[in-house]
Design an enzyme around this catalytic site. Structure first.
Site, PDB file in Angstrom:
ATOM      1  N   SER A   1       0.860  -1.178   0.000  1.00  0.00           N
ATOM      2  CA  SER A   1       0.000   0.000   0.000  1.00  0.00           C
ATOM      3  C   SER A   1       0.897   1.228   0.000  1.00  0.00           C
ATOM      4  O   SER A   1       2.087   1.150   0.326  1.00  0.00           O
ATOM      5  CB  SER A   1      -0.856  -0.018   1.277  1.00  0.00           C
ATOM      6  OG  SER A   1      -1.476   1.216   1.511  1.00  0.00           O
TER       7      SER A   1
ATOM      8  N   TYR B   1      -2.065  -0.972  10.343  1.00  0.00           N
ATOM      9  CA  TYR B   1      -1.965  -1.067   8.893  1.00  0.00           C
ATOM     10  C   TYR B   1      -0.618  -0.534   8.422  1.00  0.00           C
ATOM     11  O   TYR B   1       0.062  -1.166   7.610  1.00  0.00           O
ATOM     12  CB  TYR B   1      -3.120  -0.289   8.253  1.00  0.00           C
ATOM     13  CG  TYR B   1      -3.317  -0.572   6.792  1.00  0.00           C
ATOM     14  CD1 TYR B   1      -4.029  -1.697   6.382  1.00  0.00           C
ATOM     15  CD2 TYR B   1      -2.822   0.283   5.821  1.00  0.00           C
ATOM     16  CE1 TYR B   1      -4.236  -1.960   5.035  1.00  0.00           C
ATOM     17  CE2 TYR B   1      -3.019   0.031   4.474  1.00  0.00           C
ATOM     18  CZ  TYR B   1      -3.721  -1.085   4.082  1.00  0.00           C
ATOM     19  OH  TYR B   1      -3.921  -1.342   2.750  1.00  0.00           O
TER      20      TYR B   1
END
Length: 180
Positions: A144, A158
């Site tokens: 990401s 995350y």
């Protein structure tokens, strides 16, 4: 990709029932690979399997990448049915709605780490032995933007796991590139 450029190749896409995983699965099927998608939701997988089969060859298996035993069994089942897995796309990933450091629960943290990092490791472990033996294979680990640039929007769990995905991918490449 041109149609049939991946004929006779087997691709396993985790998190293949939706989003990036499904989009990748559809393109791999379109290019001629036999695509196996996996995820936790049988209902989502069945719907996605139909989309993939409309483009080429595919199937779905329900499993949770956070469960090492399920991943190992899933990898072995694919290997038994189709031979070596040529392409692994690790696309499974989760985050918590309550993701800020002050709000994230220990259970949510553990789930994020289990899916985003440990699950990826388990899947790589499941495919790398046959890739080494065949001296070829491709592992694509989806990270990401948060894997390079931490943000309060995505939260510490995350951010940490996606940074770790980048490091894990670099480590695999350094060790396994000599094996094709």
């Amino acid at each position: 990709m041109q149609p049939n450029t991946l004929k006779d190749k087997v691709a396993w896409i985790t998190g293949g029932g939706s989003g990036i995983g499904l989009a990748g699965a559809m393109e791999l099927a379109r290019a001629g690979a036999h695509v196996v998608i996996s995820g936790r939701s049988r209902e989502t997988l069945l719907s996605s399997e139909k989309q993939i089969k409309a483009l080429g060859s595919g199937e779905a298996i329900a499993l949770d990448v956070a469960d090492q035993k399920e991943v190992s069994q899933g990898g072995q089942a694919i290997l038994k049915r189709h031979g070596p897995i040529d392409i692994l796309v690790n696309s499974a990933g989760v985050n918590s709605p309550k993701r800020s450091f002050r709000n994230v629960s220990v259970d949510s943290w553990n789930q994020i780490v289990a899916v985003n990092l440990s699950g990826m490791f388990y899947c790589c472990q499941a495919v790398l032995p046959s890739m080494r033996e065949n001296k070829e294979g491709l592992v694509i680990n989806i990270s990401s933007w948060a894997g390079r640039y931490a943000s309060t929007l995505t939260g510490p769990g995350y951010n940490a796991t996606k940074h770790a995905v980048v490091a894990l991918t670099e480590s695999i490449n350094m060790e396994e590139c000599a094996h094709g």
